[in-house]
Design a protein around this motif. Sequence first.
Motif, mmCIF file in Angstrom:
data_model
loop_
_atom_site.group_PDB
_atom_site.id
_atom_site.type_symbol
_atom_site.label_atom_id
_atom_site.label_comp_id
_atom_site.label_asym_id
_atom_site.label_seq_id
_atom_site.Cartn_x
_atom_site.Cartn_y
_atom_site.Cartn_z
ATOM 1 N N PHE A 61 69.748 12.243 36.164
ATOM 2 C CA PHE A 61 71.024 11.725 35.681
ATOM 3 C C PHE A 61 70.791 11.312 34.234
ATOM 4 C CE2 PHE A 61 74.125 8.440 34.732
ATOM 5 C CZ PHE A 61 75.294 8.952 35.302
ATOM 6 N N VAL A 62 71.703 11.671 33.352
ATOM 7 C CA VAL A 62 71.574 11.245 31.960
ATOM 8 C C VAL A 62 72.739 10.342 31.597
ATOM 9 C CG1 VAL A 62 70.412 13.415 31.374
ATOM 10 C CG2 VAL A 62 72.828 13.141 30.833
ATOM 11 N N SER A 98 69.308 10.249 19.863
ATOM 12 C CA SER A 98 70.751 10.457 19.737
ATOM 13 C C SER A 98 71.101 11.766 20.442
ATOM 14 C CB SER A 98 71.141 10.555 18.260
ATOM 15 O OG SER A 98 70.623 11.772 17.706
ATOM 16 N N ALA A 99 72.377 11.944 20.739
ATOM 17 C CA ALA A 99 72.819 13.191 21.377
ATOM 18 C C ALA A 99 72.428 14.394 20.514
ATOM 19 C CB ALA A 99 74.330 13.152 21.603
ATOM 20 N N GLU A 100 72.593 14.293 19.204
ATOM 21 C CA GLU A 100 72.262 15.404 18.304
ATOM 22 C C GLU A 100 70.780 15.761 18.415
ATOM 23 O OE1 GLU A 100 73.925 12.551 17.247
ATOM 24 O OE2 GLU A 100 75.852 13.559 17.480
ATOM 25 N N GLN A 101 69.918 14.742 18.493
ATOM 26 C CA GLN A 101 68.482 14.998 18.610
ATOM 27 C C GLN A 101 68.150 15.687 19.933
ATOM 28 O OE1 GLN A 101 67.452 10.821 17.866
ATOM 29 N NE2 GLN A 101 66.017 11.531 16.294
ATOM 30 N N VAL A 102 68.805 15.262 21.014
ATOM 31 C CA VAL A 102 68.552 15.879 22.321
ATOM 32 C C VAL A 102 68.975 17.345 22.282
ATOM 33 C CG1 VAL A 102 69.171 15.884 24.775
ATOM 34 C CG2 VAL A 102 68.743 13.707 23.592
ATOM 35 N N PHE A 103 70.165 17.624 21.736
ATOM 36 C CA PHE A 103 70.645 19.003 21.675
ATOM 37 C C PHE A 103 69.747 19.875 20.804
ATOM 38 C CE2 PHE A 103 75.030 17.141 22.565
ATOM 39 C CZ PHE A 103 74.975 17.478 23.913
ATOM 40 N N ALA A 104 69.070 19.271 19.820
ATOM 41 C CA ALA A 104 68.217 20.033 18.900
ATOM 42 C C ALA A 104 66.838 20.370 19.499
ATOM 43 C CB ALA A 104 68.036 19.248 17.595
ATOM 44 N N VAL A 105 66.487 19.750 20.618
ATOM 45 C CA VAL A 105 65.189 20.060 21.233
ATOM 46 C C VAL A 105 65.215 21.526 21.677
ATOM 47 C CG1 VAL A 105 63.649 19.580 23.192
ATOM 48 C CG2 VAL A 105 64.780 17.686 21.987
ATOM 49 N N ARG A 136 73.225 19.783 29.481
ATOM 50 C CA ARG A 136 74.555 20.043 30.021
ATOM 51 C C ARG A 136 75.226 18.741 30.455
ATOM 52 N NH1 ARG A 136 76.250 19.926 34.593
ATOM 53 N NH2 ARG A 136 74.354 20.439 35.724
ATOM 54 N N GLN A 137 74.480 17.886 31.154
ATOM 55 C CA GLN A 137 75.059 16.597 31.576
ATOM 56 C C GLN A 137 75.483 15.783 30.353
ATOM 57 O OE1 GLN A 137 73.060 14.025 34.333
ATOM 58 N NE2 GLN A 137 72.591 15.671 35.784
ATOM 59 N N LEU A 138 74.666 15.818 29.314
ATOM 60 C CA LEU A 138 74.989 15.076 28.095
ATOM 61 C C LEU A 138 76.289 15.617 27.485
ATOM 62 C CD1 LEU A 138 74.368 12.988 25.939
ATOM 63 C CD2 LEU A 138 72.795 14.634 24.886
ATOM 64 N N ARG A 139 76.410 16.948 27.426
ATOM 65 C CA ARG A 139 77.662 17.536 26.908
ATOM 66 C C ARG A 139 78.855 17.046 27.734
ATOM 67 N NH1 ARG A 139 74.465 21.903 25.704
ATOM 68 N NH2 ARG A 139 74.725 22.925 27.728
ATOM 69 N N GLU A 140 78.685 17.002 29.062
ATOM 70 C CA GLU A 140 79.781 16.530 29.925
ATOM 71 C C GLU A 140 80.101 15.062 29.673
ATOM 72 O OE1 GLU A 140 78.380 17.501 33.851
ATOM 73 O OE2 GLU A 140 78.708 19.653 33.561
#
Length: 143
Positions: A61-62, A98-105, A136-140
């Motif tokens: 869960f995120v 941050s969300a941006e950092q997670v998406f950049a991994v 995906r969970q973060l995007r949601e």
Amino acid sequence: MSALPAQLAEIQEDFLALEQKDRLLLLLEFANELPELPQQFQDHPDLLERVVECQSPVFIFVDLDADGAFHLHATAPRESPTTRGFASILAQGLEGLSAEQVFAVPDDYPLSIGLTEAVSPLRLRGMSAMLGRAKRQLRERLG
């Protein structure tokens, strides 16, 4: 390619600095360090999503806190140290980003820590799936 967040880069360096046989010992250390689930998830396991690509029953869960810091909560059986280790690497490596950092991994981060010879491709796919589901969970959550 963007630079890895500091925690993930440090984990990667720690693994790559070791001989192949010692990398599994480090993975075991991570398995033992998987943070306990917060009480709200212990009381409501239905909030967690199963990562079906993993051979072991892994649930994640995120969420983002009020400051926008990322948190990954995961549970995996003690008798599945490889999977627990992967979950712990992601939970610790992504913590507070941050969300941006997670998406950049990079999606192939699991392949970059030097475990391709020590761990089966199926298990590595499981770790990649955990990372994909976390994103995906973060995007949601962000709507």
